[in-house]
Scaffold this motif. Structure first.
Motif, PDB file in Angstrom:
ATOM      1  N   LEU A 233      55.560  57.662   5.362  1.00  0.00           N
ATOM      2  CA  LEU A 233      55.681  56.135   4.423  1.00  0.00           C
ATOM      3  C   LEU A 233      57.090  55.909   4.218  1.00  0.00           C
ATOM      4  O   LEU A 233      57.673  55.242   4.583  1.00  0.00           O
ATOM      5  N   ILE A 234      57.265  57.386   3.903  1.00  0.00           N
ATOM      6  CA  ILE A 234      58.930  57.189   3.076  1.00  0.00           C
ATOM      7  C   ILE A 234      60.087  57.012   4.545  1.00  0.00           C
ATOM      8  O   ILE A 234      60.266  55.651   4.691  1.00  0.00           O
ATOM      9  N   ILE A 235      60.217  57.540   5.829  1.00  0.00           N
ATOM     10  CA  ILE A 235      61.136  57.200   7.098  1.00  0.00           C
ATOM     11  C   ILE A 235      60.096  56.052   7.483  1.00  0.00           C
ATOM     12  O   ILE A 235      61.373  55.579   7.955  1.00  0.00           O
ATOM     13  N   ALA A 236      59.135  55.829   7.638  1.00  0.00           N
ATOM     14  CA  ALA A 236      58.802  54.409   8.311  1.00  0.00           C
ATOM     15  C   ALA A 236      59.089  53.227   7.450  1.00  0.00           C
ATOM     16  O   ALA A 236      59.759  52.002   7.887  1.00  0.00           O
ATOM     17  N   ALA A 237      59.937  53.042   6.378  1.00  0.00           N
ATOM     18  CA  ALA A 237      59.782  52.196   4.941  1.00  0.00           C
ATOM     19  C   ALA A 237      61.912  52.065   5.854  1.00  0.00           C
ATOM     20  O   ALA A 237      61.526  51.207   5.753  1.00  0.00           O
ATOM     21  N   PHE A 238      62.692  52.295   5.821  1.00  0.00           N
ATOM     22  CA  PHE A 238      63.352  53.021   6.170  1.00  0.00           C
ATOM     23  C   PHE A 238      64.309  52.366   7.704  1.00  0.00           C
ATOM     24  O   PHE A 238      64.679  51.671   8.152  1.00  0.00           O
ATOM     25  N   GLU A 239      63.175  52.966   8.707  1.00  0.00           N
ATOM     26  CA  GLU A 239      63.445  52.726  10.064  1.00  0.00           C
ATOM     27  C   GLU A 239      62.709  50.991  10.347  1.00  0.00           C
ATOM     28  O   GLU A 239      63.126  50.528  11.342  1.00  0.00           O
ATOM     29  N   THR A 240      61.825  50.741   9.641  1.00  0.00           N
ATOM     30  CA  THR A 240      61.858  49.370   9.834  1.00  0.00           C
ATOM     31  C   THR A 240      62.792  48.210   9.050  1.00  0.00           C
ATOM     32  O   THR A 240      62.716  47.984   9.458  1.00  0.00           O
ATOM     33  N   ILE A 241      63.593  48.526   8.135  1.00  0.00           N
ATOM     34  CA  ILE A 241      64.610  48.059   7.860  1.00  0.00           C
ATOM     35  C   ILE A 241      66.038  47.783   9.031  1.00  0.00           C
ATOM     36  O   ILE A 241      66.152  46.712   9.472  1.00  0.00           O
ATOM     37  N   ALA A 242      65.617  49.325   9.572  1.00  0.00           N
ATOM     38  CA  ALA A 242      66.622  48.629  10.679  1.00  0.00           C
ATOM     39  C   ALA A 242      66.775  48.596  12.820  1.00  0.00           C
ATOM     40  O   ALA A 242      67.237  47.814  12.619  1.00  0.00           O
ATOM     41  N   ARG A 243      64.924  48.204  13.119  1.00  0.00           N
ATOM     42  CA  ARG A 243      64.510  48.795  13.253  1.00  0.00           C
ATOM     43  C   ARG A 243      64.246  46.187  13.340  1.00  0.00           C
ATOM     44  O   ARG A 243      64.726  45.708  14.688  1.00  0.00           O
ATOM     45  N   GLN A 244      63.878  46.356  12.263  1.00  0.00           N
ATOM     46  CA  GLN A 244      63.121  44.697  12.610  1.00  0.00           C
ATOM     47  C   GLN A 244      64.785  43.696  11.522  1.00  0.00           C
ATOM     48  O   GLN A 244      65.337  42.429  12.170  1.00  0.00           O
ATOM     49  N   CYS A 245      66.059  44.653  11.819  1.00  0.00           N
ATOM     50  CA  CYS A 245      67.106  43.454  11.177  1.00  0.00           C
ATOM     51  C   CYS A 245      68.932  43.776  11.993  1.00  0.00           C
ATOM     52  O   CYS A 245      69.795  43.537  11.748  1.00  0.00           O
ATOM     53  N   VAL A 246      67.882  44.262  13.249  1.00  0.00           N
ATOM     54  CA  VAL A 246      68.584  44.155  14.342  1.00  0.00           C
ATOM     55  C   VAL A 246      69.560  42.862  14.721  1.00  0.00           C
ATOM     56  O   VAL A 246      70.478  42.924  15.578  1.00  0.00           O
ATOM     57  N   GLY A 247      69.522  41.350  14.706  1.00  0.00           N
ATOM     58  CA  GLY A 247      69.647  40.218  14.386  1.00  0.00           C
ATOM     59  C   GLY A 247      70.818  39.723  13.485  1.00  0.00           C
ATOM     60  O   GLY A 247      71.268  39.177  13.381  1.00  0.00           O
ATOM     61  N   THR A 248      70.403  40.418  12.393  1.00  0.00           N
ATOM     62  CA  THR A 248      71.267  40.557  11.084  1.00  0.00           C
ATOM     63  C   THR A 248      71.945  41.889  10.859  1.00  0.00           C
ATOM     64  O   THR A 248      71.635  42.557   9.463  1.00  0.00           O
ATOM     65  N   PRO A 249      72.749  42.752  11.315  1.00  0.00           N
ATOM     66  CA  PRO A 249      73.132  43.614  11.223  1.00  0.00           C
ATOM     67  C   PRO A 249      74.153  43.961   9.777  1.00  0.00           C
ATOM     68  O   PRO A 249      74.017  45.425   8.869  1.00  0.00           O
ATOM     69  N   HIS A 250      74.196  42.384  10.355  1.00  0.00           N
ATOM     70  CA  HIS A 250      75.398  43.164   7.970  1.00  0.00           C
ATOM     71  C   HIS A 250      74.206  43.458   7.595  1.00  0.00           C
ATOM     72  O   HIS A 250      75.298  43.394   5.836  1.00  0.00           O
ATOM     73  N   LEU A 251      72.949  42.995   7.319  1.00  0.00           N
ATOM     74  CA  LEU A 251      71.717  42.585   6.247  1.00  0.00           C
ATOM     75  C   LEU A 251      71.047  44.791   5.410  1.00  0.00           C
ATOM     76  O   LEU A 251      70.991  44.620   5.147  1.00  0.00           O
ATOM     77  N   ILE A 252      71.535  44.962   7.145  1.00  0.00           N
ATOM     78  CA  ILE A 252      70.847  46.934   7.374  1.00  0.00           C
ATOM     79  C   ILE A 252      71.613  47.600   6.337  1.00  0.00           C
ATOM     80  O   ILE A 252      70.844  48.152   5.353  1.00  0.00           O
ATOM     81  N   ALA A 253      72.808  47.506   5.746  1.00  0.00           N
ATOM     82  CA  ALA A 253      73.487  48.751   4.593  1.00  0.00           C
ATOM     83  C   ALA A 253      72.844  48.000   2.769  1.00  0.00           C
ATOM     84  O   ALA A 253      72.735  49.296   2.527  1.00  0.00           O
ATOM     85  N   PRO A 254      73.038  46.870   2.639  1.00  0.00           N
ATOM     86  CA  PRO A 254      72.823  46.181   1.582  1.00  0.00           C
ATOM     87  C   PRO A 254      71.030  46.628   0.915  1.00  0.00           C
ATOM     88  O   PRO A 254      71.406  47.141   0.111  1.00  0.00           O
ATOM     89  N   LEU A 255      70.665  46.417   2.221  1.00  0.00           N
ATOM     90  CA  LEU A 255      69.597  45.947   1.776  1.00  0.00           C
ATOM     91  C   LEU A 255      68.583  47.627   1.698  1.00  0.00           C
ATOM     92  O   LEU A 255      68.005  48.389   0.877  1.00  0.00           O
ATOM     93  N   THR A 256      69.013  49.020   2.710  1.00  0.00           N
ATOM     94  CA  THR A 256      69.432  50.334   2.328  1.00  0.00           C
ATOM     95  C   THR A 256      69.603  50.653   1.387  1.00  0.00           C
ATOM     96  O   THR A 256      68.720  51.401   0.943  1.00  0.00           O
ATOM     97  N   GLY A 257      70.550  50.503   1.098  1.00  0.00           N
ATOM     98  CA  GLY A 257      71.201  51.239  -0.128  1.00  0.00           C
ATOM     99  C   GLY A 257      70.473  50.725  -0.959  1.00  0.00           C
ATOM    100  O   GLY A 257      69.919  51.413  -2.384  1.00  0.00           O
ATOM    101  N   THR A 258      70.077  48.998  -1.265  1.00  0.00           N
ATOM    102  CA  THR A 258      69.617  48.411  -2.625  1.00  0.00           C
ATOM    103  C   THR A 258      68.451  49.411  -2.716  1.00  0.00           C
ATOM    104  O   THR A 258      67.760  50.013  -3.955  1.00  0.00           O
ATOM    105  N   VAL A 259      67.442  49.941  -1.573  1.00  0.00           N
ATOM    106  CA  VAL A 259      65.806  49.673  -1.276  1.00  0.00           C
ATOM    107  C   VAL A 259      65.965  51.471  -1.534  1.00  0.00           C
ATOM    108  O   VAL A 259      65.241  51.892  -2.902  1.00  0.00           O
TER     109      VAL A 259
END
Length: 289
Positions: free
Chosen positions: A113-139
């Motif tokens: 579940l931990i891995i799926a959480a971060f994989e979800t951010i990577a997969r769902q944010c392909v249209g907004t790649p500038h959000l991947i790093a700040p979302l990943t870092g914050t979470v």
């Protein structure tokens, strides 16, 4: 689509991705069991509520952030219930994952579940790649070391446990992360939302201590008296029942006051008030009025 349906749909998508293909069937069942049916989904609702209050300019990113927060919360529950921690056999009114599937599968399910959480951010944010790093870092900051959920769990292995730091890490950090992630997903400044997340997280922990002290298993869907049984700090034990109730009211007031000015502020204040009422044990409702 209302918020609850939006969350459940996004969680369903994430779990389908995590269990697709020729996966080991037992752990696939354990993953779904750990997530569905859920509790109140407080943390993803908070994340989406902040995103919506900020305009929700990137709904796929908002959904990803909310899902990541909830998957990490579910993972923490799976691990927290295991015999090496709380040794709790009931969660959400049904057998805990380790009771239903075995300890090895519970450990692996939490990890997945931990891995799926971060994989979800990577997969769902392909249209907004500038959000991947700040979302990943914050979470990640909300759940890891040195001040996140892992640190909160680790305090339980120390000889002395500082109540404030323990509660801030184990509970409040994920609320702060949910609040800030919602703002980031909507393209808003997350720092303006930090104070609200901090106050709400602290309020939720105080309410949880009250529930552990005064509620019953049927009311909250898990064993009560766990803090006392496991020798853990509890706000009621430290300050008394009346003072703890007063502390909860103070923190709810601080949370409401910390909501930044935005079009969605009234909706957020209503959400906070509703959560405060829901979390008060039935036996204390009249005393807290």
């Amino acid at each position: 689509m209302d918020m609850q349906k939006r969350i459940e749909r996004a969680l369903e998508t994430a779990i389908k991705h995590a269990t697709a293909g020729n996966q080991p069937p037992k752990i696939a069942k354990a993953l779904r069991y750990a997530v569905f049916p859920g509790g109140a989904r407080v943390r993803p609702r908070l994340c989406l509520a902040v995103a919506m209050a900020c305009g929700d300019d990137h709904p796929e990113a908002s959904d990803a952030a909310a899902v990541a927060i909830e998957l990490l919360h579910c993972a923490s529950l799976v691990h927290d219930d295991m015999p090496c921690f709380d040794n709790a056999d009931i969660r959400r009114g049904k057998p805990a994952v380790h009771s239903a599937f075995s300890e090895p599968l519970a450990l692996l399910a939490g990890d997945a579940l931990i891995i799926a959480a971060f994989e979800t951010i990577a997969r769902q944010c392909v249209g907004t790649p500038h959000l991947i790093a700040p979302l990943t870092g914050t979470v990640a900051k909300a759940v890891g070391m040195p001040h996140g959920l892992v640190a909160g769990q680790a305090w339980e292995s120390e000889d002395e446990i500082p109540l404030v730091e323990y509660h801030r890490a184990k509970t409040a950090s994920l609320f702060t992360g949910a609040t800030m992630a919602g703002a980031i997903a909507a393209g808003a400044d997350p720092q303006t939302w930090r104070a609200m997340g901090d106050a709400l997280g602290a309020a939720y922990q105080v309410a949880d201590d009250l529930r552990d002290f005064a509620a019953n298993e049927a009311e909250i869907g898990k064993p009560c008296g766990q803090d006392d049984a496991n020798g853990r700090p509890n706000a009621v034990a430290a300050g008394g029942l009346d003072a703890t109730i007063a502390r909860l009211h103070d923190l709810v007031g601080r949370t409401v006051a910390a909501v930044p000015d935005c079009p969605g502020a009234p909706m957020l204040r209503d959400l906070i008030a509703g959560e405060a009422k829901r979390l008060m044990p039935e036996s204390l409702a009249s005393r807290a009025a």
